[in-house]
Write a protein that holds these residues in place. Structure first.
Motif, PDB file in Angstrom:
ATOM      1  N   ALA A   1      33.722  42.989 -89.237  1.00 13.47           N
ATOM      2  CA  ALA A   1      34.234  41.431 -88.806  1.00 13.47           C
ATOM      3  C   ALA A   1      32.503  40.538 -88.696  1.00 13.47           C
ATOM      4  N   MET A   2      31.301  41.931 -88.763  1.00 10.77           N
ATOM      5  CA  MET A   2      30.388  40.885 -89.084  1.00 10.77           C
ATOM      6  C   MET A   2      29.693  40.450 -90.333  1.00 10.77           C
ATOM      7  N   SER A   3      29.544  38.892 -90.524  1.00 12.36           N
ATOM      8  CA  SER A   3      29.559  38.249 -92.283  1.00 12.36           C
ATOM      9  C   SER A   3      28.472  39.016 -92.423  1.00 12.36           C
ATOM     10  N   LYS A   4      28.127  38.653 -93.570  1.00 15.46           N
ATOM     11  CA  LYS A   4      27.755  40.231 -94.751  1.00 15.46           C
ATOM     12  C   LYS A   4      25.973  39.654 -94.104  1.00 15.46           C
ATOM     13  N   ASP A   5      25.538  38.729 -93.830  1.00 14.42           N
ATOM     14  CA  ASP A   5      24.131  37.924 -93.865  1.00 14.42           C
ATOM     15  C   ASP A   5      23.700  39.473 -92.504  1.00 14.42           C
ATOM     16  N   ASP A   6      24.827  39.366 -91.702  1.00  6.07           N
ATOM     17  CA  ASP A   6      24.741  39.777 -90.456  1.00  6.07           C
ATOM     18  C   ASP A   6      24.864  41.318 -90.208  1.00  6.07           C
ATOM     19  N   GLN A   7      25.336  41.685 -91.143  1.00 10.76           N
ATOM     20  CA  GLN A   7      25.560  43.670 -91.683  1.00 10.76           C
ATOM     21  C   GLN A   7      23.859  44.083 -92.495  1.00 10.76           C
ATOM     22  N   GLU A   8      23.435  42.686 -93.303  1.00 13.17           N
ATOM     23  CA  GLU A   8      22.819  43.532 -93.354  1.00 13.17           C
ATOM     24  C   GLU A   8      21.752  43.292 -92.392  1.00 13.17           C
ATOM     25  N   TRP A   9      21.594  42.347 -91.545  1.00 10.96           N
ATOM     26  CA  TRP A   9      20.232  42.694 -90.508  1.00 10.96           C
ATOM     27  C   TRP A   9      20.752  44.133 -90.011  1.00 10.96           C
ATOM     28  N   LEU A  10      21.643  44.289 -89.181  1.00 11.06           N
ATOM     29  CA  LEU A  10      21.961  45.144 -88.278  1.00 11.06           C
ATOM     30  C   LEU A  10      21.433  46.352 -88.658  1.00 11.06           C
ATOM     31  N   LYS A  11      21.430  46.178 -90.138  1.00 10.41           N
ATOM     32  CA  LYS A  11      21.557  47.999 -91.463  1.00 10.41           C
ATOM     33  C   LYS A  11      20.007  47.918 -90.988  1.00 10.41           C
ATOM     34  N   SER A  12      18.975  46.968 -91.029  1.00  3.92           N
ATOM     35  CA  SER A  12      17.635  46.889 -91.709  1.00  3.92           C
ATOM     36  C   SER A  12      16.665  47.070 -90.065  1.00  3.92           C
ATOM     37  N   VAL A  13      17.180  46.997 -88.757  1.00  5.98           N
ATOM     38  CA  VAL A  13      16.078  46.321 -87.345  1.00  5.98           C
ATOM     39  C   VAL A  13      16.645  48.238 -86.798  1.00  5.98           C
ATOM     40  N   PHE A  14      15.540  48.521 -85.907  1.00  6.29           N
ATOM     41  CA  PHE A  14      15.273  48.655 -84.971  1.00  6.29           C
ATOM     42  C   PHE A  14      15.385  48.591 -83.224  1.00  6.29           C
TER      43      PHE A  14
ATOM     44  N   GLY B   1      28.343  38.444 -69.051  1.00  2.00           N
ATOM     45  CA  GLY B   1      29.073  38.736 -70.732  1.00  2.00           C
ATOM     46  C   GLY B   1      28.602  38.633 -71.850  1.00  2.00           C
ATOM     47  N   VAL B   2      26.940  38.874 -71.719  1.00  6.07           N
ATOM     48  CA  VAL B   2      26.261  38.948 -72.954  1.00  6.07           C
ATOM     49  C   VAL B   2      25.052  40.147 -72.844  1.00  6.07           C
ATOM     50  N   LEU B   3      24.546  41.031 -73.611  1.00  3.70           N
ATOM     51  CA  LEU B   3      23.587  41.670 -73.517  1.00  3.70           C
ATOM     52  C   LEU B   3      22.657  41.049 -74.549  1.00  3.70           C
ATOM     53  N   TYR B   4      21.688  41.070 -73.990  1.00  2.11           N
ATOM     54  CA  TYR B   4      20.401  40.757 -75.270  1.00  2.11           C
ATOM     55  C   TYR B   4      19.348  41.689 -75.001  1.00  2.11           C
ATOM     56  N   VAL B   5      18.644  42.209 -76.263  1.00  3.55           N
ATOM     57  CA  VAL B   5      18.095  43.023 -76.393  1.00  3.55           C
ATOM     58  C   VAL B   5      17.267  42.430 -78.162  1.00  3.55           C
ATOM     59  N   MET B   6      16.278  42.872 -78.256  1.00  4.21           N
ATOM     60  CA  MET B   6      14.890  42.923 -78.686  1.00  4.21           C
ATOM     61  C   MET B   6      15.189  44.376 -80.398  1.00  4.21           C
ATOM     62  N   ALA B   7      14.793  43.307 -81.231  1.00  4.19           N
ATOM     63  CA  ALA B   7      14.668  44.839 -82.510  1.00  4.19           C
ATOM     64  C   ALA B   7      13.645  44.155 -82.993  1.00  4.19           C
ATOM     65  N   THR B   8      12.862  45.472 -84.022  1.00  2.00           N
ATOM     66  CA  THR B   8      11.484  45.458 -84.905  1.00  2.00           C
ATOM     67  C   THR B   8      11.947  45.489 -86.426  1.00  2.00           C
ATOM     68  N   GLN B   9      11.799  44.772 -87.701  1.00  2.00           N
ATOM     69  CA  GLN B   9      12.212  44.994 -88.715  1.00  2.00           C
ATOM     70  C   GLN B   9      10.791  44.733 -89.715  1.00  2.00           C
ATOM     71  N   ALA B  10      10.442  46.012 -89.703  1.00  2.00           N
ATOM     72  CA  ALA B  10       9.914  46.539 -90.788  1.00  2.00           C
ATOM     73  C   ALA B  10       9.426  46.860 -92.489  1.00  2.00           C
ATOM     74  N   ARG B  11       8.740  45.879 -92.317  1.00  2.00           N
ATOM     75  CA  ARG B  11       8.367  44.883 -94.488  1.00  2.00           C
ATOM     76  C   ARG B  11       6.238  44.811 -94.733  1.00  2.00           C
ATOM     77  N   GLY B  12       6.219  45.385 -94.058  1.00  2.00           N
ATOM     78  CA  GLY B  12       5.214  45.949 -94.065  1.00  2.00           C
ATOM     79  C   GLY B  12       4.322  45.718 -92.856  1.00  2.00           C
ATOM     80  N   LEU B  13       4.163  44.279 -92.305  1.00  2.00           N
ATOM     81  CA  LEU B  13       3.850  43.690 -91.401  1.00  2.00           C
ATOM     82  C   LEU B  13       5.344  43.979 -90.380  1.00  2.00           C
ATOM     83  N   ASN B  14       5.684  44.138 -89.146  1.00  2.00           N
ATOM     84  CA  ASN B  14       6.326  44.163 -88.216  1.00  2.00           C
ATOM     85  C   ASN B  14       6.913  43.182 -88.110  1.00  2.00           C
ATOM     86  N   GLU B  15       8.090  42.774 -88.190  1.00  2.76           N
ATOM     87  CA  GLU B  15       8.755  41.660 -87.473  1.00  2.76           C
ATOM     88  C   GLU B  15       9.130  41.562 -85.913  1.00  2.76           C
ATOM     89  N   ALA B  16       9.730  41.404 -85.122  1.00  2.00           N
ATOM     90  CA  ALA B  16       9.978  41.028 -83.907  1.00  2.00           C
ATOM     91  C   ALA B  16      10.752  39.547 -83.771  1.00  2.00           C
TER      92      ALA B  16
END
Length: 461
Positions: free
Chosen positions: A237-250, A260-275
């Motif tokens: 049900a996610m957009s394609k952009d959101d699907q690709e983002w979810l598949k790339s983050v920890f 009623g909302v879940l909040y998280v922090m995630a990292t994405q490693a692309r040479g530098l780590n992105e928060a």
């Protein structure tokens, strides 16, 4: 200026905002620090602001039972030889010094997890495993049968990279579930790797992604999952952009629940780590917004125990607080994901100019989440040797305290755990217990004479 909600702008952002407003009508946000009428402890540090008062307890300090975590998760399939041990850089097995598993409690049952399994047991006398094996587990997820032990983070094998020996060690990473509105929320799918790709140039060491799940808190049955697999309607049900983002983050920890909302922090490693910070609808897992906070070299130290990729987030009065372990603290609007303020802090100096993320110190803060109390947010970044307090509205730095403190002219081993707040004093432990005035950061004697009738808001003691 165009309206912005997370990464969306304009008409798309307005539509998202309308849905959010409609979804939260009639819901009362949890009040930080409020006393609980039951004996529950539904998340890490008790609530979204991490300043909840623990339920009243009797016979404090009296041990009623003890069971190894590995047996609670894997029963008779638990690996007894490697449980609670890690491998040093020299290849020696040593006791794992981290305290990574944190229980949550609801209606007489506690919940425990690792990156692959969620289990629930009665608080009074847990017996590991299924009833057919003499246990009394309420449920295992993702299987109804006894889970099989896997390569768990407590015992990672050494690796050979470019002809050099190295050890992946273990991260100081808190595993916990969050229980709210009849659901158990957890993050599953992968452990946090301790090998830094930047330390081994030319060799890619990719951090596998993980994902959120929601289970029935009584049955353990799957209600929704964001696992990126075929025929998953919630992920699809996610957009394609959101699907690709979810598949790339920890996702760096279990989620923080608020209204009623879940909040998280995630990292994405692309040479530098992105928060990144992100928000999900707790009913169906729908991604509400995602916002990039910063990027920097990941933080690593000499030794077999490594800092985490980020810290659990705190939520209070419509604001999400993130401590990135990448040199920055951020406050974001909980409704839209817009950054309210962003502050940088002094990171520890690198030990090697060729490896800018590597620090010499092998001692650092425990994975303490931000604590929000009396208009101050207190953070302990693991890539810094200071504890910082910021004004929640403006982000102005109110005070800071050195982690390495001196007592009677001798240097201690340093502060480690933030235990919570009691009578206007922040309680921090290391080799000793220390009290700091929450408003000023000045060290105090603490309310020792009146602790018996006071409970520490936060982790508790």
């Amino acid at each position: 200026a165009a309206l912005r909600v997370g990464h969306r702008e304009g008409a798309s952002a307005l539509e998202v905002l309308k849905k959010r407003v409609a979804a939260i009508k009639g819901k009362d946000p949890a009040q930080g620090g409020a006393l609980s009428a039951d004996r529950s402890w539904p998340t890490y540090f008790g609530n979204a602001a991490h300043n909840r008062t623990p339920p009243t307890r009797k016979s404090i300090g009296l041990r009623k039972w003890q069971v190894p975590i590995s047996q609670l998760l894997y029963g008779t399939n638990a690996e007894s030889t490697n449980a609670g041990r890690i491998v040093t850089i020299e290849g020696q097995q040593v006791v794992d010094p981290t305290m990574n598993h944190h229980l949550t409690v609801q209606n007489g049952y506690f919940y425990v997890c690792d990156p692959w399994v969620v289990a629930s047991y009665p608080v009074g006398n847990p017996l590991p495993g299924l009833s057919s094996a003499g246990g009394n587990v309420k449920f295992f997820y993702p299987t109804d049968v006894q889970p099989r032990a896997t390569n768990k983070p407590q015992f990672n094998a050494r690796r050979r990279v470019m002809g050099m020996q190295g050890s992946s060690g273990v991260r100081q990473h808190p595993f916990f579930c969050t229980v709210a509105n009849g659901k158990v929320f957890a993050v599953l799918g992968a452990e946090a790797l301790t090998f830094d790709a930047n330390m081994w140039r030319g060799i890619e060491v990719k951090q596998p992604p993980n994902y959120l799940v929601a289970l029935g808190y009584q049955s353990g049955k799957l209600l929704w999952s964001l696992q990126p697999e075929a025929r998953n309607p919630f992920f699809d049900a996610m957009s394609k952009d959101d699907q690709e983002w979810l598949k790339s983050v920890f996702i760096v920890s279990g989620p923080t629940y608020e209204a009623g909302v879940l909040y998280v922090m995630a990292t994405q490693a692309r040479g530098l780590n992105e928060a990144w910070a992100a928000a999900f609808d707790a009913e169906n897992g729908r991604l509400l917004w995602r916002t990039q906070i910063c990027s920097a070299n990941p933080f690593a130290v000499f030794g077999s125990v490594q800092p985490d990729l980020g810290l659990p987030v705190a939520v209070s009065n419509g604001t999400v607080f993130c401590c990135t372990n990448l040199g920055a603290v951020a406050a974001l609007d909980a409704m839209s994901g817009t950054i309210k303020w962003l502050r940088v802090y002094d990171r520890l100096a690198p030990a090697d100019r060729f490896n800018p993320g590597l620090r010499a110190s092998s001692d650092f803060w425990a994975p303490n989440p931000p604590i929000v109390h009396n208009n101050v947010v207190v953070v302990t970044p693991q890539d810094a040797d200071k504890m910082y307090a910021y004004d929640v509205e403006s982000g102005r730095r109110v005070w800071w305290v050195e982690r390495l403190c001196r007592e009677d002219g001798a240097q201690s081993t340093g502060l480690k755990h933030v235990l919570g707040v009691v009578k206007g004093n922040l309680v921090v432990s290391g080799t000793n217990v220390h009290f700091y005035e929450l408003r000023s950061g000045k060290k105090s004697a603490g309310p020792i004479d009146s602790l018996e009738d006071s409970a520490v808001k936060g982790r508790g003691t």
